[in-house]
Design a protein around this motif. Structure first.
Motif, PDB file in Angstrom:
ATOM      1  N   GLU A   1      10.382  53.495  31.152  1.00  8.90           N
ATOM      2  CA  GLU A   1       9.979  54.370  30.521  1.00  8.90           C
ATOM      3  C   GLU A   1      10.871  54.980  29.215  1.00  8.90           C
ATOM      4  N   ALA A   2      11.963  55.152  29.231  1.00 12.41           N
ATOM      5  CA  ALA A   2      12.715  55.677  28.181  1.00 12.41           C
ATOM      6  C   ALA A   2      12.714  54.614  27.281  1.00 12.41           C
ATOM      7  N   TYR A   3      12.957  53.248  27.645  1.00 13.36           N
ATOM      8  CA  TYR A   3      12.876  52.209  26.617  1.00 13.36           C
ATOM      9  C   TYR A   3      11.625  52.158  25.883  1.00 13.36           C
ATOM     10  N   MET A   4      10.650  52.305  26.749  1.00 14.99           N
ATOM     11  CA  MET A   4       9.372  52.534  25.789  1.00 14.99           C
ATOM     12  C   MET A   4       9.102  53.392  24.787  1.00 14.99           C
ATOM     13  N   TYR A   5       9.360  54.660  25.087  1.00 15.90           N
ATOM     14  CA  TYR A   5       9.383  55.863  24.201  1.00 15.90           C
ATOM     15  C   TYR A   5      10.392  55.712  23.166  1.00 15.90           C
ATOM     16  N   LEU A   6      11.681  55.013  23.316  1.00 10.31           N
ATOM     17  CA  LEU A   6      12.606  54.781  22.330  1.00 10.31           C
ATOM     18  C   LEU A   6      12.092  53.721  21.342  1.00 10.31           C
ATOM     19  N   PHE A   7      11.423  52.782  21.878  1.00 10.65           N
ATOM     20  CA  PHE A   7      10.755  51.802  21.076  1.00 10.65           C
ATOM     21  C   PHE A   7       9.819  52.147  20.292  1.00 10.65           C
ATOM     22  N   ILE A   8       8.963  53.121  20.565  1.00 14.91           N
ATOM     23  CA  ILE A   8       7.908  53.775  19.824  1.00 14.91           C
ATOM     24  C   ILE A   8       8.684  54.372  18.795  1.00 14.91           C
ATOM     25  N   ALA A   9       9.455  55.534  19.160  1.00 17.88           N
ATOM     26  CA  ALA A   9      10.140  56.281  17.888  1.00 17.88           C
ATOM     27  C   ALA A   9      10.786  55.305  17.169  1.00 17.88           C
ATOM     28  N   GLY A  10      11.330  54.187  17.403  1.00 15.74           N
ATOM     29  CA  GLY A  10      12.042  53.214  16.498  1.00 15.74           C
ATOM     30  C   GLY A  10      10.947  52.648  15.500  1.00 15.74           C
ATOM     31  N   LYS A  11       9.641  52.232  16.084  1.00  8.67           N
ATOM     32  CA  LYS A  11       8.599  51.859  15.461  1.00  8.67           C
ATOM     33  C   LYS A  11       8.093  52.706  14.368  1.00  8.67           C
ATOM     34  N   LEU A  12       8.218  54.070  14.735  1.00  7.95           N
ATOM     35  CA  LEU A  12       7.814  55.059  14.141  1.00  7.95           C
ATOM     36  C   LEU A  12       8.807  55.511  12.542  1.00  7.95           C
ATOM     37  N   GLY A  13       9.944  54.709  12.890  1.00  3.21           N
ATOM     38  CA  GLY A  13      10.985  54.835  11.851  1.00  3.21           C
ATOM     39  C   GLY A  13      12.390  55.668  12.393  1.00  3.21           C
ATOM     40  N   ASP A  14      12.489  56.043  13.471  1.00  2.00           N
ATOM     41  CA  ASP A  14      13.649  56.851  13.840  1.00  2.00           C
ATOM     42  C   ASP A  14      14.781  55.724  13.959  1.00  2.00           C
ATOM     43  N   GLN A  15      15.747  55.704  13.131  1.00  2.00           N
ATOM     44  CA  GLN A  15      16.873  54.619  13.379  1.00  2.00           C
ATOM     45  C   GLN A  15      17.537  54.917  14.686  1.00  2.00           C
ATOM     46  N   GLU A  16      17.909  56.070  14.893  1.00  2.00           N
ATOM     47  CA  GLU A  16      18.799  56.496  16.158  1.00  2.00           C
ATOM     48  C   GLU A  16      18.124  55.960  17.461  1.00  2.00           C
ATOM     49  N   SER A  17      16.661  56.025  17.462  1.00  3.26           N
ATOM     50  CA  SER A  17      15.887  55.548  18.584  1.00  3.26           C
ATOM     51  C   SER A  17      16.164  53.871  18.791  1.00  3.26           C
ATOM     52  N   ARG A  18      15.839  53.344  17.391  1.00  7.33           N
ATOM     53  CA  ARG A  18      15.827  52.064  17.311  1.00  7.33           C
ATOM     54  C   ARG A  18      17.351  51.448  17.901  1.00  7.33           C
ATOM     55  N   LYS A  19      18.329  52.140  17.681  1.00  9.45           N
ATOM     56  CA  LYS A  19      19.724  52.070  17.827  1.00  9.45           C
ATOM     57  C   LYS A  19      19.922  52.029  19.573  1.00  9.45           C
ATOM     58  N   GLN A  20      19.521  52.952  19.923  1.00 11.93           N
ATOM     59  CA  GLN A  20      19.573  53.380  21.703  1.00 11.93           C
ATOM     60  C   GLN A  20      18.668  52.024  22.315  1.00 11.93           C
ATOM     61  N   ALA A  21      17.673  51.891  21.729  1.00 16.59           N
ATOM     62  CA  ALA A  21      16.860  50.830  22.440  1.00 16.59           C
ATOM     63  C   ALA A  21      17.599  49.422  22.308  1.00 16.59           C
TER      64      ALA A  21
END
Length: 160
Positions: free
Chosen positions: A106-126
């Protein structure tokens, strides 16, 4: 008319923030902040759901509405209404396991979504999570994230 309602909702949200964190004790009121955040939520102002969730996780943690289930509901509703930050906050909850059971999928799914919406930090965490697990571990979570984003976009949700 719609633009006027949006301004009213934003003003209500800003008033809630003021009640919550006012530098003057005569203005500060947790009860008024909760009431005003709830009013902004009734107006479907996305950031109001995040604000109320934050209040419940911090200075309002002792309030009756500050249950883990309610906080997660507020964050999900904020995401459904277009607040990209809600996805980051949900990912953190699933990574930490404080308000919900720890769940890396679930954490990955929400990080993936945040990354797709432009959050670079979430993309890195994913990406870090992908490196810690066998290849393909999060394909299902990624697909769920893509479906959720497509569903929201098809309903006309605009992210901020």
């Amino acid at each position: 008319m719609e633009q006027s309602q949006a301004r009213t909702a934003e003003a209500t949200f800003n008033l809630a923030v003021l009640y919550w964190g006012a530098p003057f004790p005569s203005i500060q009121s947790l009860d008024r902040a909760v009431e005003t955040f709830m009013e902004a939520c009734r107006m479907l102002f996305p950031r109001a759901f995040i604000g109320l969730a934050r209040l419940c996780m911090t200075s309002g943690s002792g309030l009756a509405i500050a249950t883990p289930a309610n906080i997660i509901r507020l964050l999900r509703r904020g995401l459904e209404l277009g607040c990209a930050e809600a996805s980051q906050m949900l990912a953190k909850q699933y990574l930490d396991g404080r308000l919900v059971e720890k769940n890396d999928d679930e954490a990955y799914m929400y990080l993936f979504i945040a990354g797709k919406l432009g959050d670079q930090e979430s993309r890195k965490q994913a990406l870090v999570m992908e490196g810690l697990y066998p290849r393909g571990t999060f394909l299902g979570a990624q697909e769920r994230g893509e479906r959720l984003l497509m569903d929201l976009q098809e309903r006309g949700v605009l992210f901020s």
